[in-house]
Scaffold this motif. Structure first.
Motif, PDB file in Angstrom:
ATOM      1  N   GLY A 127       0.848  -1.178   0.000  1.00 21.63           N
ATOM      2  CA  GLY A 127       0.000   0.000   0.000  1.00 21.63           C
ATOM      3  C   GLY A 127       0.884   1.228   0.000  1.00 21.63           C
ATOM      4  N   ALA A 128       0.285   2.389  -0.044  1.00 21.05           N
ATOM      5  CA  ALA A 128       1.020   3.646   0.053  1.00 21.05           C
ATOM      6  C   ALA A 128       0.172   4.606   0.860  1.00 21.05           C
ATOM      7  N   GLU A 129       0.827   5.395   1.711  1.00 25.29           N
ATOM      8  CA  GLU A 129       0.092   6.248   2.643  1.00 25.29           C
ATOM      9  C   GLU A 129       0.658   7.650   2.695  1.00 25.29           C
ATOM     10  N   VAL A 130      -0.276   8.616   2.786  1.00 25.11           N
ATOM     11  CA  VAL A 130       0.092   9.965   3.207  1.00 25.11           C
ATOM     12  C   VAL A 130      -0.525  10.242   4.576  1.00 25.11           C
ATOM     13  N   ASP A 131      -1.732   9.717   4.815  1.00 26.46           N
ATOM     14  CA  ASP A 131      -2.361   9.788   6.135  1.00 26.46           C
ATOM     15  C   ASP A 131      -3.439   8.719   6.218  1.00 26.46           C
ATOM     16  N   GLY A 132      -3.087   7.578   6.741  1.00 17.96           N
ATOM     17  CA  GLY A 132      -4.067   6.525   6.992  1.00 17.96           C
ATOM     18  C   GLY A 132      -4.263   5.517   5.886  1.00 17.96           C
ATOM     19  N   SER A 133      -3.666   5.704   4.731  1.00 16.19           N
ATOM     20  CA  SER A 133      -4.012   4.884   3.576  1.00 16.19           C
ATOM     21  C   SER A 133      -3.453   3.473   3.603  1.00 16.19           C
ATOM     22  N   VAL A 134      -2.550   3.164   4.532  1.00 13.21           N
ATOM     23  CA  VAL A 134      -2.150   1.782   4.797  1.00 13.21           C
ATOM     24  C   VAL A 134      -2.854   1.268   6.044  1.00 13.21           C
ATOM     25  N   VAL A 135      -2.800   2.043   7.123  1.00 10.27           N
ATOM     26  CA  VAL A 135      -3.295   1.526   8.405  1.00 10.27           C
ATOM     27  C   VAL A 135      -4.818   1.449   8.472  1.00 10.27           C
ATOM     28  N   ARG A 136      -5.529   2.411   7.905  1.00 16.64           N
ATOM     29  CA  ARG A 136      -6.994   2.365   7.980  1.00 16.64           C
ATOM     30  C   ARG A 136      -7.598   1.193   7.196  1.00 16.64           C
ATOM     31  N   PRO A 137      -7.218   0.946   5.942  1.00 14.41           N
ATOM     32  CA  PRO A 137      -7.771  -0.241   5.276  1.00 14.41           C
ATOM     33  C   PRO A 137      -7.309  -1.549   5.912  1.00 14.41           C
ATOM     34  N   GLY A 186     -10.044   7.975  15.108  1.00 17.53           N
ATOM     35  CA  GLY A 186      -8.884   7.264  14.597  1.00 17.53           C
ATOM     36  C   GLY A 186      -7.599   7.997  14.930  1.00 17.53           C
ATOM     37  N   CYS A 187      -6.478   7.329  14.677  1.00 17.47           N
ATOM     38  CA  CYS A 187      -5.195   7.883  15.123  1.00 17.47           C
ATOM     39  C   CYS A 187      -4.169   8.006  14.008  1.00 17.47           C
ATOM     40  N   SER A 188      -4.587   7.984  12.747  1.00 17.76           N
ATOM     41  CA  SER A 188      -3.597   7.974  11.671  1.00 17.76           C
ATOM     42  C   SER A 188      -2.857   9.299  11.526  1.00 17.76           C
ATOM     43  N   ALA A 189      -3.518  10.434  11.840  1.00 14.12           N
ATOM     44  CA  ALA A 189      -2.927  11.734  11.533  1.00 14.12           C
ATOM     45  C   ALA A 189      -1.636  12.039  12.296  1.00 14.12           C
ATOM     46  N   PRO A 190      -1.566  11.858  13.619  1.00 11.03           N
ATOM     47  CA  PRO A 190      -0.329  12.256  14.315  1.00 11.03           C
ATOM     48  C   PRO A 190       0.926  11.567  13.788  1.00 11.03           C
ATOM     49  N   PRO A 191       0.985  10.218  13.697  1.00 11.01           N
ATOM     50  CA  PRO A 191       2.213   9.615  13.163  1.00 11.01           C
ATOM     51  C   PRO A 191       2.429   9.894  11.679  1.00 11.01           C
ATOM     52  N   ALA A 192       1.342  10.066  10.918  1.00 10.34           N
ATOM     53  CA  ALA A 192       1.502  10.382   9.496  1.00 10.34           C
ATOM     54  C   ALA A 192       2.136  11.748   9.312  1.00 10.34           C
ATOM     55  N   SER A 235      -3.607   0.196  17.311  1.00  9.30           N
ATOM     56  CA  SER A 235      -2.436   0.833  16.722  1.00  9.30           C
ATOM     57  C   SER A 235      -1.343   1.032  17.754  1.00  9.30           C
ATOM     58  N   PHE A 236      -0.087   0.839  17.301  1.00  2.69           N
ATOM     59  CA  PHE A 236       1.101   1.199  18.055  1.00  2.69           C
ATOM     60  C   PHE A 236       1.856   2.248  17.237  1.00  2.69           C
ATOM     61  N   PHE A 237       2.154   3.400  17.819  1.00  2.00           N
ATOM     62  CA  PHE A 237       3.019   4.352  17.125  1.00  2.00           C
ATOM     63  C   PHE A 237       3.992   4.971  18.110  1.00  2.00           C
ATOM     64  N   GLY A 238       5.087   5.499  17.558  1.00  2.00           N
ATOM     65  CA  GLY A 238       6.138   6.010  18.428  1.00  2.00           C
ATOM     66  C   GLY A 238       7.171   6.781  17.640  1.00  2.00           C
ATOM     67  N   PRO A 239       8.391   6.913  18.174  1.00  2.00           N
ATOM     68  CA  PRO A 239       9.395   7.777  17.552  1.00  2.00           C
ATOM     69  C   PRO A 239       9.964   7.205  16.257  1.00  2.00           C
ATOM     70  N   ALA A 240      10.615   8.060  15.497  1.00  2.00           N
ATOM     71  CA  ALA A 240      11.213   7.660  14.225  1.00  2.00           C
ATOM     72  C   ALA A 240      12.204   6.521  14.414  1.00  2.00           C
ATOM     73  N   TRP A 241      12.237   5.632  13.413  1.00  7.28           N
ATOM     74  CA  TRP A 241      13.180   4.524  13.301  1.00  7.28           C
ATOM     75  C   TRP A 241      12.951   3.421  14.334  1.00  7.28           C
ATOM     76  N   GLN A 242      11.826   3.464  15.036  1.00  6.04           N
ATOM     77  CA  GLN A 242      11.503   2.405  15.987  1.00  6.04           C
ATOM     78  C   GLN A 242      10.508   1.413  15.386  1.00  6.04           C
ATOM     79  N   ASP A 243      10.551   1.252  14.083  1.00  6.57           N
ATOM     80  CA  ASP A 243       9.638   0.351  13.380  1.00  6.57           C
ATOM     81  C   ASP A 243       9.744  -1.069  13.916  1.00  6.57           C
ATOM     82  N   GLY A 244      10.958  -1.541  14.129  1.00  8.76           N
ATOM     83  CA  GLY A 244      11.159  -2.897  14.609  1.00  8.76           C
ATOM     84  C   GLY A 244      10.587  -3.112  16.001  1.00  8.76           C
ATOM     85  N   LYS A 245      10.806  -2.136  16.873  1.00  5.31           N
ATOM     86  CA  LYS A 245      10.289  -2.247  18.237  1.00  5.31           C
ATOM     87  C   LYS A 245       8.755  -2.303  18.227  1.00  5.31           C
TER      88      LYS A 245
END
Length: 498
Positions: free
Chosen positions: A180-190, A435-441, A463-473
């Motif tokens: 998918g591709a996202e600017v705000d929610g387009s991966v996580v919401r679907p 929903g929570c897509s906007a802040p991390p997006a 949803s889990f979101f957090g700081p940059a580069w913590q994708d693995g965590k």
């Protein structure tokens, strides 16, 4: 072969021991598409099939029989959103009939990496036309080229978007993964609406070269699959620097790891997890599922901070809208100029095409966002620079960064969507609430969504979101939760909630 429960790791194991071939798996996916997408409930998730898919699968089987080392996704069938360039007799149209005939001169970098890893590209998925950027009154999952995508759990409900086709294809086992591709929610919401796992990576972790843009500070490609482990495998292949995408080459960009190494059952032990309580409260059924999920996180050893309140911005707030209008005009004009076979050469051309073909393109929704974007200047305009700075301030300095620092958090949790998937409404458009897509997006930070349960038979996600580069965590936290709950719902193809 139980394709509904088959994972990427499971398929690779069966390939290795000879119980399954890449051709057999590819054909099973094609049969599934014919059964439920083209016919049956007619989900309209698939726009176009790759005519070379079976040939590519045969090549994967030959490579395995040769005894030589095979790449990590050898023979795995993957779908690609229609805003991501693919070669091999497949077009890239963003769901618009205005773009029919746009054969890209080369694969997007992410598609090239999939192919290098041995994946079989099955085809292109339907999407919300032009990634929501045509009209403020869009209906998720509708495009002039592909029609209306339907949610496989309850058919009259939204698939959400804009990567709705990719999510539906994954949820219904038409493939083992999708982009998918996202600017705000387009991966996580679907992903949430269809009961699968998705990640919007840190902006800069994954290349955007060859992807139709919306707003560069937020644009990213993200993998979608039925399990966290499958998403981690896909992200490992996709991540890495690209000299053509400056966001992937900044000094802060870390070396992309093997994301599967973060997937351990005890990942949540001792993690401080904040609850974005101000992103809840829009639907009691969703809140119940999320509160139960928070209890599970606590049982798994997480330290829960509830509430962890932030200055969250509303979905598509004024500053973000301005950012996207400027960014879309600049980005789509550059994209079209780089595609010699595109029938459209500028945003102005697309606007004119839609006016001339209004009976096929404007029958449900206007093109008000197109027209507003066309009226904008360049990316050096003061209004754009102010909007860009305002988005970063609200989402980072006064948003996620502040909450993480104040409460010493490792991550923040919230419902991915504030309500269950709403009814499809081609006359009025979407009914997005919460929903929570906007802040991390807007921050460009990572965001993982994982199934948490159901409400009236419809998926609800955490949803889990957090700081940059913590994708693995974050993937590790989602994995621990997933393994404890096994909450992924199986599509029931109900005609309606009632």
């Amino acid at each position: 072969m139980e394709i509904d429960t088959l994972t990427i790791a499971g398929a690779l194991d069966q390939f290795a021991c000879g119980d399954l071939s890449a051709v057999e798996l590819c054909q099973a996916c094609l049969d599934r598409i014919a059964e439920i997408d083209t016919a049956g409930p007619t989900l309209r998730a698939v726009l176009e099939l790759n005519p070379d898919a079976l040939t590519d699968a045969e090549a994967c089987d030959r490579a395995r029989r040769s005894g030589a080392p095979v790449p990590p996704l050898n023979g795995i069938p993957i779908f690609v959103k229609d805003s991501i360039d693919t070669t091999g007799h497949m077009m890239t149209t963003a769901g618009s009939i205005a773009m029919i005939g746009n054969y890209a001169p080369r694969d997007a970098v992410v598609v090239a990496r999939l192919r290098q890893a041995g994946a079989v590209v099955l085809g292109k998925t339907n999407m919300t036309e032009w990634s929501y950027m045509r009209s403020a009154r869009t209906c998720s999952g509708w495009s002039s080229r592909g029609g209306q995508i339907r949610n496989p759990h309850v058919l009259d409900r939204t698939p959400s978007g804009s990567s709705g086709g990719s999510a539906v294809a994954v949820a219904t086992s038409m493939c083992l993964g999708a982009l998918g591709a996202e600017v705000d929610g387009s991966v996580v919401r679907p992903s949430s609406a269809n009961g699968i796992v998705g990640i919007k990576p840190t902006v800069g972790l994954v290349s955007r070269t060859g992807v139709m843009p919306v707003a560069a500070p937020q644009d990213t490609v993200g993998p979608m699959a039925r399990t966290v482990a499958d998403v981690a495998r896909l992200l490992t292949v996709l991540a890495g620097p690209d000299p053509e995408d400056p966001a992937t080459m900044v000094d802060a960009t870390p070396q992309a790891p093997d994301f599967t190494t973060f997937l351990v059952d005890g990942a949540l032990k001792g993690a401080r997890i904040g609850v974005a309580r101000d992103l809840m409260g829009t639907h009691e059924g969703v809140d119940k599922v999320i509160d139960d999920a928070i209890d599970t996180l606590r049982d798994l050893g997480a330290e829960i901070v509830d509430p962890a309140i932030g200055a969250w911005t509303p979905f598509f707030g004024e500053a973000e809208t301005e950012l996207c209008l400027y960014g879309f005009k600049d980005g789509i004009n550059r994209y079209l100029a780089a595609h010699p076979k595109s029938p459209m050469k500028s945003l102005a051309d697309v606007i004119a095409f839609n006016r001339a073909n209004a009976d096929r393109t404007l029958q449900y929704f206007p093109q008000d966002l197109f027209e507003r974007a066309e009226a904008k200047g360049g990316l050096n305009d003061e209004a754009y620079l102010k909007a860009k700075e305002e988005c970063r301030r609200m989402s980072r300095t006064d948003g996620i960064d502040k909450v993480l620092a104040t409460h010493r958090l490792d991550a923040i949790v919230a419902p991915t969507d504030g309500t269950p998937p709403w009814a499809i409404d081609l006359l009025v458009g979407d009914h997005i609430v919460g929903g929570c897509s906007a802040p991390p997006a807007m921050a460009g930070y990572p965001h993982v969504t994982v199934p948490a349960g159901k409400c009236h038979g419809l998926p609800v996600a955490l949803s889990f979101f957090g700081p940059a580069w913590q994708d693995g965590k974050l993937l590790g936290y989602a994995y621990a939760f997933e393994q404890a709950t096994h909450a992924r719902p199986v599509p029931a193809f109900k005609p309606t909630v009632a």
